[in-house]
Design a protein around this motif. Structure first.
Motif, mmCIF file in Angstrom:
data_model
loop_
_atom_site.group_PDB
_atom_site.id
_atom_site.type_symbol
_atom_site.label_atom_id
_atom_site.label_comp_id
_atom_site.label_asym_id
_atom_site.label_seq_id
_atom_site.Cartn_x
_atom_site.Cartn_y
_atom_site.Cartn_z
ATOM 1 N N LEU A 24 8.828 2.814 -5.932
ATOM 2 C CA LEU A 24 7.730 1.876 -6.160
ATOM 3 C C LEU A 24 6.711 2.494 -7.103
ATOM 4 O O LEU A 24 6.330 3.653 -6.954
ATOM 5 N N VAL A 51 6.870 6.791 -4.243
ATOM 6 C CA VAL A 51 5.777 6.052 -4.892
ATOM 7 C C VAL A 51 5.265 6.840 -6.095
ATOM 8 O O VAL A 51 5.012 8.039 -6.003
ATOM 9 N N VAL A 104 10.664 -1.330 -7.952
ATOM 10 C CA VAL A 104 9.614 -2.337 -7.747
ATOM 11 C C VAL A 104 8.333 -1.776 -8.346
ATOM 12 O O VAL A 104 8.054 -0.578 -8.219
ATOM 13 N N ARG A 150 10.372 -6.708 -10.098
ATOM 14 C CA ARG A 150 11.529 -6.009 -9.544
ATOM 15 C C ARG A 150 12.504 -5.699 -10.671
ATOM 16 O O ARG A 150 12.694 -6.507 -11.581
ATOM 17 N N ALA A 158 15.148 -2.857 -1.747
ATOM 18 C CA ALA A 158 14.076 -3.203 -2.687
ATOM 19 C C ALA A 158 13.488 -4.571 -2.380
ATOM 20 O O ALA A 158 12.274 -4.759 -2.429
ATOM 21 N N ALA A 162 9.673 -5.444 -1.356
ATOM 22 C CA ALA A 162 8.914 -6.416 -2.141
ATOM 23 C C ALA A 162 8.364 -7.523 -1.249
ATOM 24 O O ALA A 162 7.188 -7.889 -1.351
#
Length: 300
Positions: free
Chosen positions: A103, A132, A151, A269, A278, A282
Motif C-alpha cells: 500500500l 506500507v 493499492v 488498484r 488487495a 481496498a
C-alpha cells in the motif's frame, strides 16, 4: 480462619475493545460514534472495565481523554488480547486470505488517518503481509505503474482526471504559527515540500492568481520538518483542515490570503495485485474512511 480465596476476574473483551477505541479516538463521543453507542453507554463501559481491572485507566475532562499510569500499562496488553481474539476467530472461521499487499499513501494522510485502520485490518487478517510506503503522489503513481504497489491512496485535483475512487474530500487551509506572521511582509514566506507536491502547487498557484508575491522560505520532504518550521514562525503552508496541528493558527482572507480549492484523496488498484488480498484491503480502507469522514463531517 481459612485463607480467603482470591476471586478470578474474566476481562470482558467488548469492554476492552471500547477502551482501545476511546484511546485511539481521544474522545468518548467519537468512540461512541465508531461503535454505534451513546456517550453515556461508553462511560458506563469504561467504569465497568475499571471495576474489573481494579484501577483507573483514563483521566478525563470536558475536552481531553488521557491515559493514567495504569492505563498506559494496560493499553498494550489490551491490544494484545484483541489481536489474539481476532486471530483465533480468523483461524476457526477458516479465513484463508493471505498474501502480500503493498500500500502507498501520502505521508500526511497516512500519519493522521491510516494507523488505526491498518492496525484493525492486520488484526482481522493476520495471514496478509502488509507493506506500507509513504511518498509524494506522483512517485506513488509511478510505483503503481511499475508494479511496485498493489493499492495506492493519492491526492488528486477535484476537477482533474477521474482517477481512482474518491475516498476523501476536505477543504485546504493556510496554516502558520500565528496571525501576525504576515504583517509587514511584502512576499509571503512559504514552508513547502519539494516539487512535485500537490499542496506546493496549490499554494503557489493560488498566490500567483491573486497577485500576491511569495518566496520559498523553507523546504522539507518531511511532514515533521515542515511542522517544526511552521512552529518556529519561518512561514506559512497549505494543509487539509483536519490535518492542521491544533497549536497552529488557520489563516485566510484576514491575512490577505486567497481561498483554496478542496483536496481529494482517491484509491487506485494495480492490475497486477494479488486479487483477493488487495481487494479486501481496498474495501476495508474504503469502508473505514467513509465512516470516519461521516463522523468528522458531523463535527467534534
Amino acid at each position: 480462619m481459612p485463607e480467603r480465596t482470591k476471586r478470578n476476574v474474566n476481562l470482558d473483551l467488548d469492554l476492552i475493545r471500547t477502551f482501545v477505541t476511546v484511546v485511539e479516538a481521544h474522545s468518548f463521543t467519537k468512540a461512541g460514534r465508531r461503535l454505534g453507542r451513546s456517550q453515556s453507554a461508553i462511560s458506563l463501559q469504561m467504569r465497568r472495565l475499571e471495576d474489573q481491572v481494579g484501577a483507573v485507566l483514563l483521566s478525563r475532562d470536558p475536552r481531553h481523554v488521557v491515559l493514567t499510569a495504569a492505563g498506559e500499562t494496560f493499553l498494550p496488553q489490551a491490544r494484545r488480547l484483541l489481536r489474539l481474539n481476532d486471530e483465533i476467530l480468523s483461524e476457526v472461521r477458516g479465513d484463508d486470505i493471505e498474501g502480500e499487499v503493498r500500500l502507498g499513501a501520502p505521508e500526511d494522510f497516512a500519519t493522521v488517518h491510516l494507523p488505526e485502520i491498518l492496525g484493525e485490518f492486520a488484526r482481522q487478517h493476520p495471514k496478509v503481509a502488509l507493506t506500507v510506503t509513504c511518498d509524494l503522489t506522483l512517485h506513488l503513481l509511478e510505483r503503481l505503474r511499475e508494479g511496485q504497489l498493489d493499492v495506492a491512496l493519492v491526492k488528486r485535483e477535484p476537477l482533474g482526471p477521474d482517477q481512482g475512487i474518491r475516498v476523501w474530500r476536505e477543504p485546504l487551509v493556510w496554516v502558520g504559527a500565528d496571525r501576525s506572521l504576515l504583517e509587514g511582509k511584502t512576499a509571503a514566506p512559504l514552508v513547502l515540500a519539494p516539487s512535485p507536491c500537490v499542496y506546493r502547487k496549490r499554494a503557489i498557484a493560488a498566490l500567483d492568481t491573486a497577485g500576491r508575491p511569495w518566496r520559498c522560505a523553507y523546504t522539507s520532504p518531511s511532514l515533521a520538518g515542515q511542522h517544526a518550521a511552521l512552529r518556529a514562525g519561518l512561514g506559512i503552508t497549505v494543509l487539509p483542515r483536519d490535518m492542521a496541528p491544533a497549536d497552529l493558527a488557520i489563516l485566510g482572507e484576514g491575512e490577505g490570503l486567497p481561498a483554496l480549492p478542496d483536496t481529494e484523496i482517491a484509491l487506485l488498484r494495480a492490475r497486477t495485485a494479488v486479487p483477493t488480498a488487495a481487494n479486501r484491503l481496498a474495501e476495508f480502507v474504503l469502508a473505514a474512511l467513509d465512516r470516519r469522514h461521516a463522523m468528522t463531517s458531523d463535527g467534534p
